[in-house]
Design a protein around this motif. Structure first.
Motif, mmCIF file in Angstrom:
data_model
loop_
_atom_site.group_PDB
_atom_site.id
_atom_site.type_symbol
_atom_site.label_atom_id
_atom_site.label_comp_id
_atom_site.label_asym_id
_atom_site.label_seq_id
_atom_site.Cartn_x
_atom_site.Cartn_y
_atom_site.Cartn_z
ATOM 1 N N VAL A 116 -5.864 3.084 -17.745
ATOM 2 C CA VAL A 116 -6.557 3.922 -16.763
ATOM 3 C C VAL A 116 -7.941 3.376 -16.419
ATOM 4 O O VAL A 116 -8.424 3.553 -15.304
ATOM 5 C CB VAL A 116 -6.663 5.394 -17.252
ATOM 6 N N ALA A 117 -8.549 2.663 -17.364
ATOM 7 C CA ALA A 117 -9.923 2.193 -17.131
ATOM 8 C C ALA A 117 -9.994 1.180 -16.003
ATOM 9 O O ALA A 117 -10.995 1.101 -15.290
ATOM 10 C CB ALA A 117 -10.505 1.607 -18.418
ATOM 11 N N ILE A 118 -8.941 0.401 -15.830
ATOM 12 C CA ILE A 118 -9.036 -0.660 -14.828
ATOM 13 C C ILE A 118 -8.307 -0.313 -13.534
ATOM 14 O O ILE A 118 -7.974 -1.176 -12.729
ATOM 15 C CB ILE A 118 -8.507 -2.008 -15.376
ATOM 16 N N ILE A 119 -8.062 0.983 -13.326
ATOM 17 C CA ILE A 119 -7.351 1.399 -12.106
ATOM 18 C C ILE A 119 -7.962 0.810 -10.825
ATOM 19 O O ILE A 119 -7.227 0.301 -9.969
ATOM 20 C CB ILE A 119 -7.238 2.947 -12.050
ATOM 21 N N PRO A 120 -9.288 0.798 -10.679
ATOM 22 C CA PRO A 120 -9.860 0.191 -9.446
ATOM 23 C C PRO A 120 -9.465 -1.280 -9.292
ATOM 24 O O PRO A 120 -9.125 -1.722 -8.191
ATOM 25 C CB PRO A 120 -11.364 0.329 -9.662
ATOM 26 N N LEU A 121 -9.482 -2.005 -10.399
ATOM 27 C CA LEU A 121 -9.119 -3.424 -10.353
ATOM 28 C C LEU A 121 -7.651 -3.576 -9.968
ATOM 29 O O LEU A 121 -7.278 -4.418 -9.137
ATOM 30 C CB LEU A 121 -9.388 -4.078 -11.715
ATOM 31 N N THR A 122 -6.828 -2.737 -10.565
ATOM 32 C CA THR A 122 -5.403 -2.768 -10.261
ATOM 33 C C THR A 122 -5.162 -2.539 -8.772
ATOM 34 O O THR A 122 -4.395 -3.256 -8.131
ATOM 35 C CB THR A 122 -4.669 -1.678 -11.077
ATOM 36 N N ARG A 123 -5.863 -1.550 -8.231
ATOM 37 C CA ARG A 123 -5.690 -1.235 -6.814
ATOM 38 C C ARG A 123 -6.102 -2.438 -5.952
ATOM 39 O O ARG A 123 -5.457 -2.782 -4.981
ATOM 40 C CB ARG A 123 -6.547 -0.015 -6.457
ATOM 41 N N LEU A 124 -7.147 -3.090 -6.379
ATOM 42 C CA LEU A 124 -7.652 -4.266 -5.669
ATOM 43 C C LEU A 124 -6.617 -5.391 -5.659
ATOM 44 O O LEU A 124 -6.397 -6.057 -4.651
ATOM 45 C CB LEU A 124 -8.931 -4.744 -6.359
ATOM 46 N N ILE A 125 -5.967 -5.583 -6.774
ATOM 47 C CA ILE A 125 -5.051 -6.719 -6.904
ATOM 48 C C ILE A 125 -3.685 -6.446 -6.286
ATOM 49 O O ILE A 125 -3.172 -7.265 -5.523
ATOM 50 C CB ILE A 125 -4.897 -7.121 -8.388
ATOM 51 N N VAL A 126 -3.061 -5.326 -6.611
ATOM 52 C CA VAL A 126 -1.701 -5.078 -6.113
ATOM 53 C C VAL A 126 -1.642 -4.007 -5.025
ATOM 54 O O VAL A 126 -0.578 -3.668 -4.531
ATOM 55 C CB VAL A 126 -0.714 -4.714 -7.262
ATOM 56 N N GLY A 127 -2.789 -3.442 -4.641
ATOM 57 C CA GLY A 127 -2.826 -2.502 -3.523
ATOM 58 C C GLY A 127 -2.510 -1.065 -3.908
ATOM 59 O O GLY A 127 -2.635 -0.156 -3.092
ATOM 60 N N THR A 128 -2.057 -0.835 -5.142
ATOM 61 C CA THR A 128 -1.771 0.539 -5.565
ATOM 62 C C THR A 128 -2.108 0.688 -7.045
ATOM 63 O O THR A 128 -2.191 -0.316 -7.750
ATOM 64 C CB THR A 128 -0.282 0.905 -5.345
ATOM 65 N N SER A 129 -2.313 1.900 -7.468
ATOM 66 C CA SER A 129 -2.649 2.084 -8.878
ATOM 67 C C SER A 129 -1.545 2.822 -9.623
ATOM 68 O O SER A 129 -1.668 3.149 -10.789
ATOM 69 C CB SER A 129 -3.970 2.842 -9.014
ATOM 70 N N ILE A 130 -0.455 3.113 -8.930
ATOM 71 C CA ILE A 130 0.675 3.735 -9.644
ATOM 72 C C ILE A 130 1.964 2.963 -9.384
ATOM 73 O O ILE A 130 2.096 2.246 -8.392
ATOM 74 C CB ILE A 130 0.874 5.221 -9.237
ATOM 75 N N GLY A 131 2.890 3.086 -10.311
ATOM 76 C CA GLY A 131 4.176 2.420 -10.151
ATOM 77 C C GLY A 131 4.328 1.248 -11.098
ATOM 78 O O GLY A 131 3.401 0.872 -11.827
ATOM 79 N N THR A 132 5.520 0.679 -11.085
ATOM 80 C CA THR A 132 5.870 -0.370 -12.022
ATOM 81 C C THR A 132 4.998 -1.608 -11.833
ATOM 82 O O THR A 132 4.477 -2.176 -12.792
ATOM 83 C CB THR A 132 7.348 -0.767 -11.847
ATOM 84 N N THR A 133 4.826 -2.004 -10.558
ATOM 85 C CA THR A 133 4.033 -3.202 -10.301
ATOM 86 C C THR A 133 2.583 -2.999 -10.722
ATOM 87 O O THR A 133 1.941 -3.901 -11.259
ATOM 88 C CB THR A 133 4.116 -3.579 -8.812
ATOM 89 N N ALA A 134 2.083 -1.799 -10.494
ATOM 90 C CA ALA A 134 0.700 -1.504 -10.867
ATOM 91 C C ALA A 134 0.508 -1.630 -12.379
ATOM 92 O O ALA A 134 -0.573 -1.979 -12.844
ATOM 93 C CB ALA A 134 0.315 -0.107 -10.404
ATOM 94 N N ALA A 135 1.554 -1.347 -13.147
ATOM 95 C CA ALA A 135 1.441 -1.420 -14.613
ATOM 96 C C ALA A 135 1.269 -2.862 -15.076
ATOM 97 O O ALA A 135 0.760 -3.123 -16.168
ATOM 98 C CB ALA A 135 2.663 -0.808 -15.261
ATOM 99 N N ILE A 136 1.721 -3.792 -14.244
ATOM 100 C CA ILE A 136 1.692 -5.197 -14.662
ATOM 101 C C ILE A 136 0.265 -5.707 -14.850
ATOM 102 O O ILE A 136 -0.011 -6.465 -15.779
ATOM 103 C CB ILE A 136 2.486 -6.066 -13.657
ATOM 104 N N VAL A 137 -0.659 -5.243 -14.002
ATOM 105 C CA VAL A 137 -2.045 -5.732 -14.104
ATOM 106 C C VAL A 137 -2.651 -5.430 -15.485
ATOM 107 O O VAL A 137 -3.102 -6.341 -16.178
ATOM 108 C CB VAL A 137 -2.918 -5.183 -12.964
ATOM 109 N N PRO A 138 -2.649 -4.174 -15.915
ATOM 110 C CA PRO A 138 -3.180 -3.933 -17.270
ATOM 111 C C PRO A 138 -2.367 -4.627 -18.368
ATOM 112 O O PRO A 138 -2.940 -5.053 -19.379
ATOM 113 C CB PRO A 138 -3.118 -2.409 -17.427
ATOM 114 N N LEU A 139 -1.062 -4.728 -18.148
ATOM 115 C CA LEU A 139 -0.236 -5.402 -19.172
ATOM 116 C C LEU A 139 -0.689 -6.863 -19.346
ATOM 117 O O LEU A 139 -0.797 -7.369 -20.462
ATOM 118 C CB LEU A 139 1.247 -5.367 -18.783
#
Lengths: 217, 339
Positions: free
Chosen positions: A72-95
């Motif tokens: 949850v802490a890096i949600i802004p970064l995730t949104r920046l990279i994959v365009g969304t902060s929810i969903g399977t692809t969004a989980a990949i960034v923190p992983l």
């Protein structure tokens, strides 16, 4: 069991998707970081105090954040990279951010175990630092990398279970939402058994390759 | 070929400085098999690593073929390093590569073509007599075979100079001799200058023509192997000389002497070089009124020069013995009375 096999199959696909994509990116980041951490050390081929002093704490910090918080802490970064902060692809960034630094430590350990005499011999041949890394360091540590990769893959599977928190799906998510929250013990058992089987398979494959690589060394 | 000009090397730890080498002056000629001997910690290893710039001198300069490697750019340095082969005590072969691939590594670094690599590796394998082991991995080889792979790897780039870092110290005596013979061939067949460091006198005696003795970071004696060890000056040199030149008086002779068990006087004859081949003992027996008993003795060879010593009991009156001693001295035999 109240869930259909469709749900299970989709969850399994999601888990494998998250694990494999994170593994590719995490693996690359881990190797690059691990190699950098080793060669910039004091007395090594590309000794660089500043690079080492910068990277070392970054890896430590990322390693010490619990995954559920990182998620949850890096949600802004995730949104920046994959365009969304929810969903399977969004989980990949923190992983990836979770597993890259972890793998880099394992890579670092493997590389530090490479015989110093072999490094010296290669330096004496007039090898460039890049040649030394590609022709000697990485191949010599390869057997140990395979085991590390196995360990990393298995922890990734564990981490994907938490991806449900941001709608990542996967087997862990099924176990929580359908099994735990709906009091459906059968679903929990089935997903857990599936996870155990997957982990067993991965560990066996890893051991098999490691033995093959190390047969003569 | 190699010149050390007033070289000092200091290692700086967190708080202390260690003087590894001090005021080293050394010249190694083209074609030499030059040995540096010393106990561990004497600085031999550092000395060797200065030659291919694995270490850089703190002060002074090391010239290889007239070039100061410490002054070259990284690119030029790598070019020069390729002309210097190196072999190691623990062989330092890559575990992830088989014998063939290990030998090919230095050529791969130069980005030579596969065809050239194949030809050169096969030549090198044949030279060290390991053609049948090309596909083996280092783990499957004996120590002597591993060192032969090391030698092949060092030679495959046609170097002008070969550095040997305790190359036989991990090997048994028989394998040591075989590896030394191989190094001798390397020197003879390819004219490659060899600089080796060792703590084994056997190595110096077997193949070196010149030697330097090191102690506490300094060279205490240097010269032709025979000269240095036939007449050692410093204590450490004497200790090394004793390992190959057993010219100490056996204890039992001292014991018998002090028990007055000899009729005559006991002398220690030392023959050096030319005097070893002359009929000195028979001349004494024929021309002087004395009787001789040879109590103990041996003759050995260092670098094709003979070196002998004898314990001789001379029975006769003192006047006659004085004449014998005079004759022996004229014949360049070193004589000392044992008491």
């Amino acid at each position: 069991m109240e869930i259909s096999s469709d749900i299970l199959v989709r969850a399994l696909q999601e888990t494998l998707y998250m694990v494999s994509v994170s593994l590719v990116f995490g693996g690359i980041i881990g190797i690059v970081l691990g190699v950098t951490l080793v060669v910039t050390r004091k007395g090594h081929i590309l000794e660089n105090r500043y690079v080492y002093a910068l990277l070392n704490p970054i890896v430590n910090v990322l390693r010490s954040i619990p995954f559920i918080i990182l998620l949850v802490a890096i949600i802004p970064l995730t949104r920046l990279i994959v365009g969304t902060s929810i969903g399977t692809t969004a989980a990949i960034v923190p992983l990836v951010l979770h597993i890259g630094p972890y793998f880099s430590r394992l890579v670092e350990n493997s590389l530090l175990e490479v015989d110093e005499g072999v490094i010296e011999a290669t330096r004496a041949m007039g090898a460039t630092p890049v040649q030394l890394i590609i022709k000697v360091l990485l191949p010599e540590a390869f057997g140990s990398f395979v085991l590390s990769l196995t360990t990393v893959t298995i922890s990734l599977i564990g981490a994907t279970a938490m991806a449900g928190a941001i709608g990542g799906g996967g087997l862990g998510d099924v176990a929580i939402t359908y099994g735990y929250q709906r009091f459906d013990t059968a679903t929990i058992v089935v997903t857990v058994v599936l996870l155990v089987v997957i982990v067993q398979i991965i560990q066996s494959i890893g051991n098999h390759f490691e033995r093959k690589i190390r047969r003569f060394n | 070929m190699i010149e050390f000009n007033d070289v000092t090397k200091v290692f700086t730890n967190k708080k202390q400085q260690v003087m590894a080498l001090q005021n080293i002056d050394l010249h190694i000629q083209q074609g030499d098999i030059f040995g540096v001997i010393g106990y561990s910690g004497a600085g031999k290893s550092t000395l060797l690593r200065l030659v291919n710039a694995l270490e850089i001198p703190t002060t002074g300069e090391v010239l290889v073929q007239g070039k100061n490697l410490a002054r070259l750019s990284k690119k030029e340095l790598r070019q020069e390093q390729k002309k210097i082969g190196m072999i190691f005590q623990h062989f330092n072969l890559l575990q992830s590569r088989n014998v063939y691939e290990n030998i090919a590594l230095p050529l791969e670094l130069e980005q030579q073509s596969k065809v050239d690599i194949d030809r050169k590796v096969k030549e090198a394998l044949a030279f060290v007599n390991l053609t049948d082991k090309a596909q083996h991995f280092p783990e499957q080889l004996s120590g002597g075979q591993k060192q032969r792979v090391g030698i092949a790897r060092a030679l495959v780039t046609n170097p002008e100079l070969l550095l040997c870092d305790e190359a036989t110290s991990a090997l048994d005596p028989q394998t040591t001799i075989a590896i030394l013979q191989l190094l001798k061939r390397v020197n003879k067949v390819f004219g490659i200058t060899i600089l080796l460091i060792t703590h084994e006198m056997e190595v110096i005696k077997e193949i070196c023509n010149r030697v330097a003795v090191m102690e506490e970071g300094a060279i205490i004696e240097t010269g032709q192997v025979f000269d240095v060890f036939a007449q050692p000056k410093k204590a450490t040199t004497k200790q090394f000389a004793q390992m190959i030149v057993r010219d100490d008086v056996p204890v039992v002779i001292h014991e018998l002497l002090s028990a007055n068990r000899y009729q005559g006087r006991v002398f220690h004859f030392k023959f050096l070089g030319d005097s070893t081949g002359k009929p000195i003992i028979s001349h004494i027996a024929k021309h002087y009124e004395v009787d001789l008993t040879i109590l103990f003795g041996n003759i050995m060879e260092i670098q094709s020069t003979f070196f002998g010593h004898l314990m001789v009991e001379i029975i006769g009156d003192d006047v006659e013995i004085a004449k014998v001693l005079q004759f022996a001295e004229q014949s360049q035999v070193n004589i000392q009375e044992v008491s």
